[in-house]
Design a protein around this motif. Structure first.
Motif, PDB file in Angstrom:
ATOM      1  N   PHE A   1       4.693  -0.880   8.353  1.00 38.80           N
ATOM      2  CA  PHE A   1       5.029   0.349   7.655  1.00 38.80           C
ATOM      3  C   PHE A   1       6.530   0.535   7.515  1.00 38.80           C
ATOM      4  O   PHE A   1       7.321   0.097   8.371  1.00 38.80           O
ATOM      5  CB  PHE A   1       4.479   1.555   8.408  1.00 38.80           C
ATOM      6  CG  PHE A   1       3.013   1.783   8.187  1.00 38.80           C
ATOM      7  CD1 PHE A   1       2.066   1.120   8.938  1.00 38.80           C
ATOM      8  CD2 PHE A   1       2.581   2.677   7.219  1.00 38.80           C
ATOM      9  CE1 PHE A   1       0.709   1.329   8.731  1.00 38.80           C
ATOM     10  CE2 PHE A   1       1.224   2.896   7.005  1.00 38.80           C
ATOM     11  CZ  PHE A   1       0.293   2.222   7.759  1.00 38.80           C
ATOM     12  N   GLY A   2       6.911   1.213   6.430  1.00 40.76           N
ATOM     13  CA  GLY A   2       8.259   1.723   6.307  1.00 40.76           C
ATOM     14  C   GLY A   2       8.401   3.013   7.098  1.00 40.76           C
ATOM     15  O   GLY A   2       7.438   3.480   7.731  1.00 40.76           O
TER      16      GLY A   2
ATOM     17  N   TYR B   1       0.837  -1.205   0.000  1.00 40.64           N
ATOM     18  CA  TYR B   1       0.000   0.000   0.000  1.00 40.64           C
ATOM     19  C   TYR B   1       0.872   1.256   0.000  1.00 40.64           C
ATOM     20  O   TYR B   1       1.984   1.251   0.531  1.00 40.64           O
ATOM     21  CB  TYR B   1      -0.863   0.059   1.272  1.00 40.64           C
ATOM     22  CG  TYR B   1      -1.594  -1.215   1.595  1.00 40.64           C
ATOM     23  CD1 TYR B   1      -0.942  -2.263   2.251  1.00 40.64           C
ATOM     24  CD2 TYR B   1      -2.931  -1.376   1.271  1.00 40.64           C
ATOM     25  CE1 TYR B   1      -1.602  -3.437   2.564  1.00 40.64           C
ATOM     26  CE2 TYR B   1      -3.604  -2.552   1.578  1.00 40.64           C
ATOM     27  CZ  TYR B   1      -2.930  -3.579   2.225  1.00 40.64           C
ATOM     28  OH  TYR B   1      -3.593  -4.740   2.522  1.00 40.64           O
TER      29      TYR B   1
ATOM     30  N   ARG C   1      -4.844 -10.279   2.707  1.00 40.29           N
ATOM     31  CA  ARG C   1      -5.458  -9.211   1.935  1.00 40.29           C
ATOM     32  C   ARG C   1      -6.449  -8.433   2.764  1.00 40.29           C
ATOM     33  O   ARG C   1      -7.465  -8.956   3.173  1.00 40.29           O
ATOM     34  CB  ARG C   1      -6.165  -9.800   0.714  1.00 40.29           C
ATOM     35  CG  ARG C   1      -5.233 -10.277  -0.355  1.00 40.29           C
ATOM     36  CD  ARG C   1      -5.929 -11.112  -1.403  1.00 40.29           C
ATOM     37  NE  ARG C   1      -7.284 -10.696  -1.664  1.00 40.29           N
ATOM     38  CZ  ARG C   1      -7.946 -11.026  -2.765  1.00 40.29           C
ATOM     39  NH1 ARG C   1      -7.351 -11.736  -3.702  1.00 40.29           N
ATOM     40  NH2 ARG C   1      -9.194 -10.665  -2.925  1.00 40.29           N
ATOM     41  N   ASN C   2      -6.106  -7.158   3.014  1.00 44.56           N
ATOM     42  CA  ASN C   2      -7.040  -6.173   3.553  1.00 44.56           C
ATOM     43  C   ASN C   2      -7.480  -6.343   4.999  1.00 44.56           C
ATOM     44  O   ASN C   2      -8.030  -5.430   5.567  1.00 44.56           O
ATOM     45  CB  ASN C   2      -8.306  -6.110   2.691  1.00 44.56           C
ATOM     46  CG  ASN C   2      -7.976  -5.754   1.276  1.00 44.56           C
ATOM     47  OD1 ASN C   2      -7.047  -5.008   1.025  1.00 44.56           O
ATOM     48  ND2 ASN C   2      -8.706  -6.297   0.335  1.00 44.56           N
ATOM     49  N   THR C   3      -7.274  -7.451   5.627  1.00 42.33           N
ATOM     50  CA  THR C   3      -7.826  -7.607   6.964  1.00 42.33           C
ATOM     51  C   THR C   3      -6.778  -7.603   8.059  1.00 42.33           C
ATOM     52  O   THR C   3      -7.100  -7.463   9.225  1.00 42.33           O
ATOM     53  CB  THR C   3      -8.613  -8.928   7.085  1.00 42.33           C
ATOM     54  OG1 THR C   3      -7.716 -10.016   6.827  1.00 42.33           O
ATOM     55  CG2 THR C   3      -9.765  -8.956   6.113  1.00 42.33           C
ATOM     56  N   GLY C   4      -5.529  -7.780   7.678  1.00 42.74           N
ATOM     57  CA  GLY C   4      -4.525  -7.965   8.704  1.00 42.74           C
ATOM     58  C   GLY C   4      -3.771  -6.709   9.060  1.00 42.74           C
ATOM     59  O   GLY C   4      -4.008  -5.618   8.547  1.00 42.74           O
ATOM     60  N   GLU C   5      -2.859  -6.908   9.974  1.00 43.03           N
ATOM     61  CA  GLU C   5      -1.981  -5.858  10.458  1.00 43.03           C
ATOM     62  C   GLU C   5      -1.108  -5.337   9.323  1.00 43.03           C
ATOM     63  O   GLU C   5      -0.594  -6.106   8.503  1.00 43.03           O
ATOM     64  CB  GLU C   5      -1.113  -6.465  11.556  1.00 43.03           C
ATOM     65  CG  GLU C   5       0.095  -5.676  11.969  1.00 43.03           C
ATOM     66  CD  GLU C   5       0.989  -6.492  12.881  1.00 43.03           C
ATOM     67  OE1 GLU C   5       0.597  -7.608  13.267  1.00 43.03           O
ATOM     68  OE2 GLU C   5       2.080  -6.005  13.211  1.00 43.03           O
ATOM     69  N   LEU C   6      -0.918  -4.022   9.284  1.00 43.99           N
ATOM     70  CA  LEU C   6      -0.017  -3.397   8.321  1.00 43.99           C
ATOM     71  C   LEU C   6       1.349  -3.176   8.958  1.00 43.99           C
ATOM     72  O   LEU C   6       1.454  -2.788  10.119  1.00 43.99           O
ATOM     73  CB  LEU C   6      -0.564  -2.047   7.863  1.00 43.99           C
ATOM     74  CG  LEU C   6      -1.830  -2.029   7.010  1.00 43.99           C
ATOM     75  CD1 LEU C   6      -2.073  -0.620   6.482  1.00 43.99           C
ATOM     76  CD2 LEU C   6      -1.741  -3.019   5.877  1.00 43.99           C
TER      77      LEU C   6
END
Lengths: 111, 113
Positions: free
Chosen positions: B104-105, B33, B97-102
């Motif tokens: 980040f950089g 993303y 897809r779409n439901t889990g933890e993100l």
């Protein structure tokens, strides 16, 4: 579109006090997540609560979810100066959509 | 260590120039993303990709382009068509897809001179 709306926008407390932040959202969700962001850095995932859960704990963090009111709260107990950061809630809808973030609460913990 | 690497951390651009922000992950995540963050604001979704060679527009895709030729890489190009490109750009990935933890950089801060 920003579904989550955090309240308050900013919060200043003394070290040792508890900090409570609230998040309201508009549509049905699959889960709700809280993230932390230190100034100028990326976000870090704190906790995820699913739509069928009401409360979840992780260390000094306590998250509640009330799907009937479409709201969640994040409680940080015994706050420390290192907790100073922005906190964001993010929601995953019941459809196939990515996380939608609120505008965040800026927490300042004064030593 | 596994994670997401964004580069450059700071970038200056003259008006009318295209710039490309790099995002690489070694977490073996399917989804990636790009978000934009303006001062005191939340994150707004620019583009996302759930699988190689496929991507979808987010809420503010105008003036941006992406590619997903490899699972590990999801570069973002800020084109001259983006009217107000000065912002903090964050790349993220997730396993499901779409439901889990993100994850980040550390972000890339773009300033247009």
């Amino acid at each position: 579109s920003q579904q989550g709306e955090e309240d308050p926008q900013a919060l200043s407390i003394q070290e040792g006090e508890n900090a409570t932040m609230n998040c309201s959202y508009k549509t049905s969700i699959n889960n709700l997540q809280w993230y932390r962001q230190n100034s100028g850095r990326g976000l870090v995932h704190l906790i995820l609560i699913r739509s069928n859960e009401r409360e979840k704990h992780s260390g000094r963090l306590r998250v509640t979810l009330d799907t009937s009111k479409k709201s969640s709260s994040l409680l940080i107990t015994a706050s420390r100066a290192a907790d100073t950061a922005s906190y964001f809630c993010a929601t995953v809808g019941s459809g196939n959509t990515p996380l939608v973030f609120g505008k965040g609460t800026r927490l300042s913990v004064i030593a | 260590d596994g994670g997401i690497t964004q580069s450059p951390k700071y970038l200056f651009r003259k008006e009318g120039q295209n710039v490309t922000l790099s995002c690489e992950q070694n977490l073996n995540h399917d989804a990636m993303y790009w978000y934009r963050q303006d001062p005191g604001q939340g994150l707004r979704l620019i583009y996302y990709s759930q699988i190689v060679n496929d991507f979808q527009k987010g809420d503010i895709a105008e003036g941006y382009s992406v590619s997903r030729e490899k699972k590990e890489s999801f570069p973002l190009t800020v084109t001259s068509a983006q009217k107000n490109p000065t912002a903090f750009y964050l790349c993220a990935s997730s396993q499901s897809r779409n439901t889990g933890e993100l994850f980040f950089g550390e972000g890339s801060r773009l300033t247009v001179l």
